[in-house]
Structure formats: structure tokens, C-alpha cells
Design a protein around this motif. Sequence first.
Motif, PDB file in Angstrom:
ATOM      1  N   GLU A  85       0.886  -1.152   0.045  1.00 48.58           N
ATOM      2  CA  GLU A  85       0.137   0.094  -0.100  1.00 48.58           C
ATOM      3  C   GLU A  85       0.679   1.201  -0.018  1.00 48.58           C
ATOM      4  O   GLU A  85       1.861   1.260   0.731  1.00 48.58           O
ATOM      5  N   LYS A  86       0.785   2.189  -0.793  1.00 47.12           N
ATOM      6  CA  LYS A  86       1.480   3.416  -0.923  1.00 47.12           C
ATOM      7  C   LYS A  86       0.725   4.575  -1.481  1.00 47.12           C
ATOM      8  O   LYS A  86      -0.381   4.312  -2.172  1.00 47.12           O
ATOM      9  N   TYR A  87       1.111   5.839  -1.556  1.00 45.71           N
ATOM     10  CA  TYR A  87       0.656   6.909  -2.505  1.00 45.71           C
ATOM     11  C   TYR A  87       1.747   6.801  -3.468  1.00 45.71           C
ATOM     12  O   TYR A  87       2.820   6.657  -3.749  1.00 45.71           O
ATOM     13  N   ALA A  88       0.940   7.164  -4.695  1.00 44.44           N
ATOM     14  CA  ALA A  88       1.975   7.263  -6.015  1.00 44.44           C
ATOM     15  C   ALA A  88       1.315   8.323  -6.817  1.00 44.44           C
ATOM     16  O   ALA A  88       0.242   8.857  -6.804  1.00 44.44           O
ATOM     17  N   ALA A  89       2.404   8.588  -7.778  1.00 39.18           N
ATOM     18  CA  ALA A  89       1.992   9.435  -8.930  1.00 39.18           C
ATOM     19  C   ALA A  89       1.322   8.701  -9.837  1.00 39.18           C
ATOM     20  O   ALA A  89       2.024   7.903 -10.516  1.00 39.18           O
ATOM     21  N   ARG A  90       0.228   8.766 -10.474  1.00 38.10           N
ATOM     22  CA  ARG A  90      -0.162   8.080 -11.554  1.00 38.10           C
ATOM     23  C   ARG A  90      -0.214   8.852 -12.655  1.00 38.10           C
ATOM     24  O   ARG A  90      -0.681   9.907 -12.938  1.00 38.10           O
ATOM     25  N   PHE A  91       0.479   8.595 -13.801  1.00 35.56           N
ATOM     26  CA  PHE A  91       0.792   9.347 -15.110  1.00 35.56           C
ATOM     27  C   PHE A  91       0.042   8.660 -16.047  1.00 35.56           C
ATOM     28  O   PHE A  91       0.087   7.101 -16.027  1.00 35.56           O
ATOM     29  N   VAL A  92      -0.564   9.155 -16.893  1.00 36.38           N
ATOM     30  CA  VAL A  92      -1.222   8.636 -18.209  1.00 36.38           C
ATOM     31  C   VAL A  92      -0.395   9.476 -19.533  1.00 36.38           C
ATOM     32  O   VAL A  92       0.035  10.682 -19.090  1.00 36.38           O
ATOM     33  N   TRP A 105       7.533   7.785 -18.848  1.00 36.63           N
ATOM     34  CA  TRP A 105       8.775   7.808 -18.243  1.00 36.63           C
ATOM     35  C   TRP A 105       9.315   9.136 -18.288  1.00 36.63           C
ATOM     36  O   TRP A 105      10.043   9.766 -17.426  1.00 36.63           O
ATOM     37  N   ASP A 106       9.268   9.745 -19.466  1.00 39.64           N
ATOM     38  CA  ASP A 106       9.799  11.385 -19.761  1.00 39.64           C
ATOM     39  C   ASP A 106       8.926  12.217 -18.830  1.00 39.64           C
ATOM     40  O   ASP A 106       9.569  13.061 -18.150  1.00 39.64           O
ATOM     41  N   GLN A 107       7.571  11.984 -18.641  1.00 37.31           N
ATOM     42  CA  GLN A 107       6.828  12.796 -17.565  1.00 37.31           C
ATOM     43  C   GLN A 107       7.180  12.666 -16.251  1.00 37.31           C
ATOM     44  O   GLN A 107       7.327  13.567 -15.577  1.00 37.31           O
ATOM     45  N   VAL A 108       7.516  11.414 -15.673  1.00 36.36           N
ATOM     46  CA  VAL A 108       8.186  11.109 -14.534  1.00 36.36           C
ATOM     47  C   VAL A 108       9.372  11.847 -14.303  1.00 36.36           C
ATOM     48  O   VAL A 108       9.563  12.538 -13.238  1.00 36.36           O
ATOM     49  N   ARG A 114      11.592  18.755 -11.674  1.00 37.23           N
ATOM     50  CA  ARG A 114      10.812  20.185 -11.350  1.00 37.23           C
ATOM     51  C   ARG A 114      10.516  20.086  -9.990  1.00 37.23           C
ATOM     52  O   ARG A 114      10.120  21.335  -9.353  1.00 37.23           O
ATOM     53  N   GLY A 115      10.598  19.159  -9.081  1.00 36.75           N
ATOM     54  CA  GLY A 115      10.245  18.958  -7.812  1.00 36.75           C
ATOM     55  C   GLY A 115       8.896  18.825  -7.518  1.00 36.75           C
ATOM     56  O   GLY A 115       8.250  19.130  -6.480  1.00 36.75           O
ATOM     57  N   GLU A 116       8.112  18.373  -8.655  1.00 34.59           N
ATOM     58  CA  GLU A 116       6.725  18.314  -8.601  1.00 34.59           C
ATOM     59  C   GLU A 116       6.335  16.949  -7.847  1.00 34.59           C
ATOM     60  O   GLU A 116       5.500  16.915  -7.109  1.00 34.59           O
ATOM     61  N   ILE A 117       7.267  15.971  -7.727  1.00 30.92           N
ATOM     62  CA  ILE A 117       7.115  14.707  -7.019  1.00 30.92           C
ATOM     63  C   ILE A 117       8.633  14.441  -6.509  1.00 30.92           C
ATOM     64  O   ILE A 117       9.387  14.953  -6.757  1.00 30.92           O
ATOM     65  N   THR A 118       8.457  13.699  -5.414  1.00 32.49           N
ATOM     66  CA  THR A 118       9.672  13.132  -4.641  1.00 32.49           C
ATOM     67  C   THR A 118       9.450  11.625  -4.690  1.00 32.49           C
ATOM     68  O   THR A 118       8.552  11.115  -4.016  1.00 32.49           O
ATOM     69  N   ARG A 119      10.299  10.774  -5.608  1.00 25.31           N
ATOM     70  CA  ARG A 119      10.013   9.411  -5.611  1.00 25.31           C
ATOM     71  C   ARG A 119      10.792   8.706  -4.617  1.00 25.31           C
ATOM     72  O   ARG A 119      11.728   9.157  -3.953  1.00 25.31           O
ATOM     73  N   LEU A 136       1.187   4.538 -15.370  1.00 25.92           N
ATOM     74  CA  LEU A 136       2.159   4.348 -14.715  1.00 25.92           C
ATOM     75  C   LEU A 136       2.011   4.765 -13.348  1.00 25.92           C
ATOM     76  O   LEU A 136       1.608   6.001 -13.054  1.00 25.92           O
ATOM     77  N   TYR A 137       2.415   3.970 -12.322  1.00 24.21           N
ATOM     78  CA  TYR A 137       2.340   4.133 -10.831  1.00 24.21           C
ATOM     79  C   TYR A 137       3.736   4.210 -10.204  1.00 24.21           C
ATOM     80  O   TYR A 137       4.341   3.351  -9.910  1.00 24.21           O
ATOM     81  N   VAL A 138       4.100   5.669  -9.917  1.00 25.50           N
ATOM     82  CA  VAL A 138       5.377   6.057  -9.425  1.00 25.50           C
ATOM     83  C   VAL A 138       5.392   6.280  -7.896  1.00 25.50           C
ATOM     84  O   VAL A 138       4.573   7.076  -7.351  1.00 25.50           O
ATOM     85  N   SER A 139       5.996   5.570  -6.857  1.00 30.42           N
ATOM     86  CA  SER A 139       6.022   5.754  -5.481  1.00 30.42           C
ATOM     87  C   SER A 139       6.521   6.858  -5.363  1.00 30.42           C
ATOM     88  O   SER A 139       7.467   7.131  -5.565  1.00 30.42           O
ATOM     89  N   LEU A 140       5.894   7.249  -4.222  1.00 32.70           N
ATOM     90  CA  LEU A 140       6.351   8.572  -3.640  1.00 32.70           C
ATOM     91  C   LEU A 140       6.722   8.433  -2.237  1.00 32.70           C
ATOM     92  O   LEU A 140       6.327   7.703  -1.320  1.00 32.70           O
TER      93      LEU A 140
END
Length: 141
Positions: A85-92, A105-108, A114-119, A136-140
Amino acid sequence: MTFAIVKVSPYRVGGLVVPGAAPGVLGRAADLMTFTLERLRDRGVRDVTVAYVRHPEAGWSAVAGYRCDNIDELVIGDSLVRVSEKYAARFVPDGASPNPCEDLWDQVEAADKRGEITRAFTEEILVLPEHGEADLYVSLG
């Protein structure tokens, strides 16, 4: 750039291990990942899920396969990984690239720079449906 912060419930992914497959489109395991995805489609897996996992000593690998809600669904010989279970940034995909995976992946990378997410660099999940849009779900952290 299109992403939203979502809570991901725990689940399991069963499938084939792709050693050395780090999150992203390019890399030393790209050909092996392409080959593995083709084998999964040949096996009838239509909605492919790729779970990238990182071991502190061994580095990244991936399990490419299918959501496995019940252990009895695991195909003999396949590996199983649990997505926590986690919080993730979901990209489309946003159409910036003709290759949807490359676009994701380019968006990630751009959001991270830009500091919009912290992986968190824990499980990262790529969903490749047979029909429809990849996400794509990137763990935050």
C-alpha cells in the motif's frame, strides 16, 4: 504533463522476472523486457502489469505479468511479488511522444526534475492494457 496523486491498495503481480530491468524505457534490459512482453501476450495475458522492484544489494528487477488476486491464479513456474500500500503519482500518456511508455517515463523524469514529485524508489507499476491507455504508478516518498 498529466499525473494525479492516488492511494494504491496492496495487491500481487505474478509473472516472469526480468533481471536488471530498472524503471524507464531504455537500459540494458530493454530487449529482454520486449521479449518477455511478447511471450506474455503469446500466453494470452492481455492486460500486462509490470512491477519494478528494487533490492538494496542487487538493484532493480521487474516482474512482468498479471494481477494475481488469488494465489491459485499463479501459473506454475511464474514468480510472485507483492505491491505494498502506498501513495503514488499516476501518470497517463499526454501525447508528447509517439511511444506511450517513453512518454510516461519522460513525464516522470520531468516532474521529478521540477520538484513536483519526490520518488520513493520502491515498487513502480506500469500497466499495459491490450486496449486502452497505459498508465504508470510511481511510488512517492
